[in-house]
Design a protein around this motif. Structure first.
Motif, short mmCIF file in Angstrom:
data_model
loop_
_atom_site.label_atom_id
_atom_site.label_comp_id
_atom_site.label_asym_id
_atom_site.label_seq_id
_atom_site.Cartn_x
_atom_site.Cartn_y
_atom_site.Cartn_z
N ARG A 44 0.93 -1.31 0.12
CA ARG A 44 0.04 0.04 -0.06
C ARG A 44 0.92 1.37 0.09
N PRO A 45 0.23 2.37 -0.30
CA PRO A 45 1.14 3.64 -0.29
C PRO A 45 1.60 3.81 1.01
N LEU A 46 2.83 4.61 1.27
CA LEU A 46 3.30 5.00 2.53
C LEU A 46 2.34 5.81 3.45
N MET A 47 2.36 5.27 4.62
CA MET A 47 1.23 6.22 5.55
C MET A 47 1.88 7.34 6.21
N PHE A 48 1.71 8.31 6.21
CA PHE A 48 2.31 9.50 6.85
C PHE A 48 1.68 9.54 8.33
N PHE A 49 2.86 9.66 9.17
CA PHE A 49 2.79 9.52 10.79
C PHE A 49 2.84 11.17 10.96
N GLY A 50 1.72 11.72 11.29
CA GLY A 50 1.97 13.06 11.59
C GLY A 50 2.14 13.37 13.27
N TYR A 51 2.55 14.61 13.50
CA TYR A 51 2.93 15.09 14.89
C TYR A 51 1.59 14.67 15.77
N GLY A 52 1.28 13.87 16.66
CA GLY A 52 0.34 13.79 17.53
C GLY A 52 0.25 14.21 18.87
N GLY A 53 1.23 14.86 19.48
CA GLY A 53 1.48 15.17 20.67
C GLY A 53 2.83 14.93 21.35
N LYS A 54 2.97 15.16 22.35
CA LYS A 54 4.29 15.03 23.27
C LYS A 54 3.91 14.59 24.72
#
Length: 381
Positions: free
Chosen positions: A195-205
């Motif tokens: 499948r296409p690459l999945m973007f892991f965006g910033y979710g918090g810290k």
């Protein structure tokens, strides 16, 4: 993150503490040809720079992304963007900026002699699987709920299993890769299923303070200060055991969580997709979002050494970063290992001019905000 919504910590974070000039060195591209500058942003008749921007198309593409993703930001800057594009079409000669209604404000740099710090960041691509298997043993987490008045676990506690598996969004095959994506604040993940690459965006810290592992290695005498780079950190990790790598990473208690998104482009804090080497992270107290910059950027060789040459680039401030303060920009280098190679070496200096349109008889001035900050404002005459 470096990337989507808020840039957490960057490649430059590992290197920012290493910057500094003594006896006016030039090994990292420092220049001292303009004399001492008295303002964080000083209006000049024209930049004292040779050459023409090499990335006119990239700048136009970045402006197009701003127009599509953030009409309000675009409308605030459209007269400047239009003037710059007309200037670029006419050849981009720095001696002709005023003919296109553009004022140039030179930045004083970190030393008051015009030397503005450049670091680099990028979007990594890592391998992962949806379930723990084989070499894929290192969890990537989404943001867990934060209880009222309670801190989330530290990095060491998370590595020890403090978070429930329901917050796991994948398992990678490299703890150091996870950390590098953590530092960059976002990345693309290849789940190996076609499948296409999945973007892991910033979710918090997790809310714990950030500590540079690069500084730790220097303080321990394991990497020389002058040799510190992302590549040096990876080399150290390759030469040490998994437990030694984990112990080093745990010296940084801060931890970033991710938000998986399909078909998502890399965005900065301004929610605008980023074009490589045409966008930067900046200190918003000095450089407002959407600000156009003319930058004289030092050129490095494949080993990260300054070649003695520079190139002119037009870039836009569209991101932020916790380590990006004052006269310092983090240049977005793009996606993947080649971009990471360049970003990992960048801790150099060049000159920067803020470009703004100057219609009518108005004048841009620099309203100082303490010793390190200023906002560009228009003053009527």
């Amino acid at each position: 993150m470096k990337g989507c919504w808020a840039k957490y910590a960057i490649t430059g974070t590992l290197l920012a503490l290493l910057a500094g000039c003594s006896s006016k060195p030039t090994d990292r591209g420092q220049q001292y040809i303009d004399g001492k500058l008295e303002q964080p942003l000083g209006l000049v008749n024209q930049p004292n720079a040779k050459g023409r921007p090499v990335n006119g198309k990239d700048f136009s593409d970045q402006v197009g992304q701003i127009r599509s993703a953030s009409p309000g930001l675009y409308n605030n800057q459209n007269s400047t963007y239009g003037a710059i594009e007309s200037w670029l079409l006419a050849g981009g000669d720095t001696r002709q900026l005023r003919q296109f209604g553009l004022d140039a404000f030179q930045m004083e740099g970190t030393d008051n002699y015009g030397n503005v710090q450049f670091t680099g960041y990028y979007t990594p691509v890592i391998e992962a699987r949806y379930s723990r298997q084989g070499e894929f043993q290192y969890p990537l987490y989404r943001m867990p709920p934060r209880g009222k008045g309670r801190k989330l676990p530290s990095r060491a506690e998370i590595y020890s299993g403090a978070l429930d598996e329901r917050y796991v969004v994948g398992y990678s095959n490299s703890l150091i890769d996870n950390f590098m994506m953590d530092v960059q604040g976002s990345g693309y993940v290849d789940f190996g299923d076609g499948r296409p690459l999945m973007f892991f965006g910033y979710g918090g810290k997790n809310g714990h303070g950030y500590h540079s592992i690069g500084k730790t290695l220097i303080d321990r005498g394991e990497v020389k200060r002058e040799d510190m780079s992302m590549q040096a950190i990876r080399k150290w990790a390759d030469e040490h055991s998994a437990w030694e790598v984990r112990e080093l990473l745990e010296t940084n208690p801060s931890f970033v969580f991710f938000k998986p998104e399909t078909f998502a482009p890399v965005r900065g804090a301004s929610a605008v997709p980023l074009v490589a080497k045409a966008s930067v992270a900046a200190d918003r107290s000095l450089i407002p979002p959407g600000t156009a910059l003319l930058a004289e950027v030092p050129l490095l060789d494949n080993n990260g050494k300054f070649t003695g040459k520079y190139e002119m680039r037009i870039m836009v401030a569209l991101d932020v970063g916790g380590a990006i303060k004052g006269q310092h920009f983090d240049i977005y280098q793009g996606i993947g290992p080649d971009a990471g190679h360049t970003a990992g070496f960048f801790n150099h200096y060049g000159r920067v001019w803020v470009l703004r349109s100057a219609p009518g008889t108005g004048l841009f001035t620099s309203n100082q905000n303490g010793n390190n900050g200023a906002m560009l404002t228009r003053v009527s005459q």
